[in-house]
Motif scaffolding. Structure first.
Motif, PDB file in Angstrom:
ATOM      1  N   GLU A  67       0.855  -1.304  -0.133  1.00  0.00           N
ATOM      2  CA  GLU A  67      -0.010   0.057  -0.045  1.00  0.00           C
ATOM      3  C   GLU A  67       0.806   1.053   0.147  1.00  0.00           C
ATOM      4  O   GLU A  67       1.759   1.293   0.658  1.00  0.00           O
ATOM      5  CB  GLU A  67      -0.780  -0.118   1.131  1.00  0.00           C
ATOM      6  N   CYS A  70      -0.520   7.971  -2.840  1.00  0.00           N
ATOM      7  CA  CYS A  70      -0.449   8.921  -4.046  1.00  0.00           C
ATOM      8  C   CYS A  70       0.414  10.087  -3.589  1.00  0.00           C
ATOM      9  O   CYS A  70      -0.077  10.782  -2.710  1.00  0.00           O
ATOM     10  CB  CYS A  70      -1.889   9.164  -4.628  1.00  0.00           C
ATOM     11  N   GLU A  75      -4.097   9.794  -1.244  1.00  0.00           N
ATOM     12  CA  GLU A  75      -4.972   8.590  -1.196  1.00  0.00           C
ATOM     13  C   GLU A  75      -4.298   7.355  -1.299  1.00  0.00           C
ATOM     14  O   GLU A  75      -3.111   7.214  -2.067  1.00  0.00           O
ATOM     15  CB  GLU A  75      -5.922   8.542  -2.252  1.00  0.00           C
ATOM     16  N   PHE A  77      -3.351   3.490  -2.198  1.00  0.00           N
ATOM     17  CA  PHE A  77      -3.665   2.694  -3.151  1.00  0.00           C
ATOM     18  C   PHE A  77      -2.707   1.500  -3.012  1.00  0.00           C
ATOM     19  O   PHE A  77      -1.537   1.196  -2.638  1.00  0.00           O
ATOM     20  CB  PHE A  77      -3.658   3.304  -4.512  1.00  0.00           C
ATOM     21  N   GLU A  79      -0.382  -1.141  -4.675  1.00  0.00           N
ATOM     22  CA  GLU A  79       0.944  -1.163  -5.986  1.00  0.00           C
ATOM     23  C   GLU A  79       1.280  -2.703  -6.016  1.00  0.00           C
ATOM     24  O   GLU A  79       2.013  -3.225  -5.049  1.00  0.00           O
ATOM     25  CB  GLU A  79       1.921  -0.150  -5.525  1.00  0.00           C
ATOM     26  N   HIS A 132      -1.737   7.158  -8.098  1.00  0.00           N
ATOM     27  CA  HIS A 132      -2.836   6.506  -8.011  1.00  0.00           C
ATOM     28  C   HIS A 132      -3.301   5.648  -9.484  1.00  0.00           C
ATOM     29  O   HIS A 132      -3.046   6.534 -10.357  1.00  0.00           O
ATOM     30  CB  HIS A 132      -3.960   7.172  -7.531  1.00  0.00           C
TER      31      HIS A 132
END
Length: 188
Positions: A67, A70, A75, A77, A79, A132
């Protein structure tokens, strides 16, 4: 350190042949490493150890996801991580890192811990610009527009007549260089 002890490989007494190890971890792995880059993630690593009389070759294949935040929106996200790397440990009289891939380890070493290598390979596989996934297409489109703009500039400069280009460049000479141009003209 309980979590990182799962990454210990006893090398004392290993025969000169190939060994396979499977390791899996999540958030606890990243917490115990005391780093700020990755806090959450889950991955599996397959390690192939090839031992010989003078060295140990370690091949790491890591798959999973981490995780990230961004850089643009802050935020979180997911990866994906997919890494294939190797390390060579040569036996010597002391411990020393020679290159990114080669280290010398003391010949009396009984155990190695591969957690730091796995973390380094995960960290190196991450993108420099953490965007993101929904913003990546937009960023890619912007790069395409910039590339198109550069192409237009290249074509517009090539389309000019050579005689015209020379007179334009003479008119646009920086006045500070005018004196040097006069000196050059006097020498010829």
């Amino acid at each position: 350190m309980k979590e990182l002890s799962k990454y210990n490989i006893d090398i004392y007494g290993l025969e000169d042949k190939q060994y396979d190890y499977d390791m899996e971890s999540g958030d606890a792995f990243f917490e115990e490493l005391e780093q700020d880059l990755i806090e959450h993630g889950h991955f599996k690593t397959h390690v192939v150890l090839k031992k010989s009389a003078t060295m140990i070759q370690l091949h790491f294949h890591t798959e999973g996801s981490v995780e990230l935040l961004c850089d643009r929106t802050l935020e979180p996200f997911e990866e994906p991580v997919d890494s294939n790397e190797r390390i060579i440990l040569k036996f010597g009289d002391h411990n020393e890192e020679l290159t990114d891939e080669i280290e010398i380890i003391n010949r009396n070493t009984n155990r190695i811990n591969v957690a730091k290598y796995i973390f380094e390979f995960i960290a190196l596989s991450l993108p420099v610009k953490k965007l993101h996934p929904s913003l990546r297409e937009e960023a890619h489109d912007e790069e395409d527009l910039e590339d198109d703009h550069e192409v237009i500039l290249v074509y517009s400069s090539e389309d000019q007549d050579e005689g015209e280009g020379n007179s334009d460049s003479e008119e646009k000479i920086d006045p500070r260089w005018e004196a040097l141009k006069k000196l050059k003209g006097n020498q010829e």
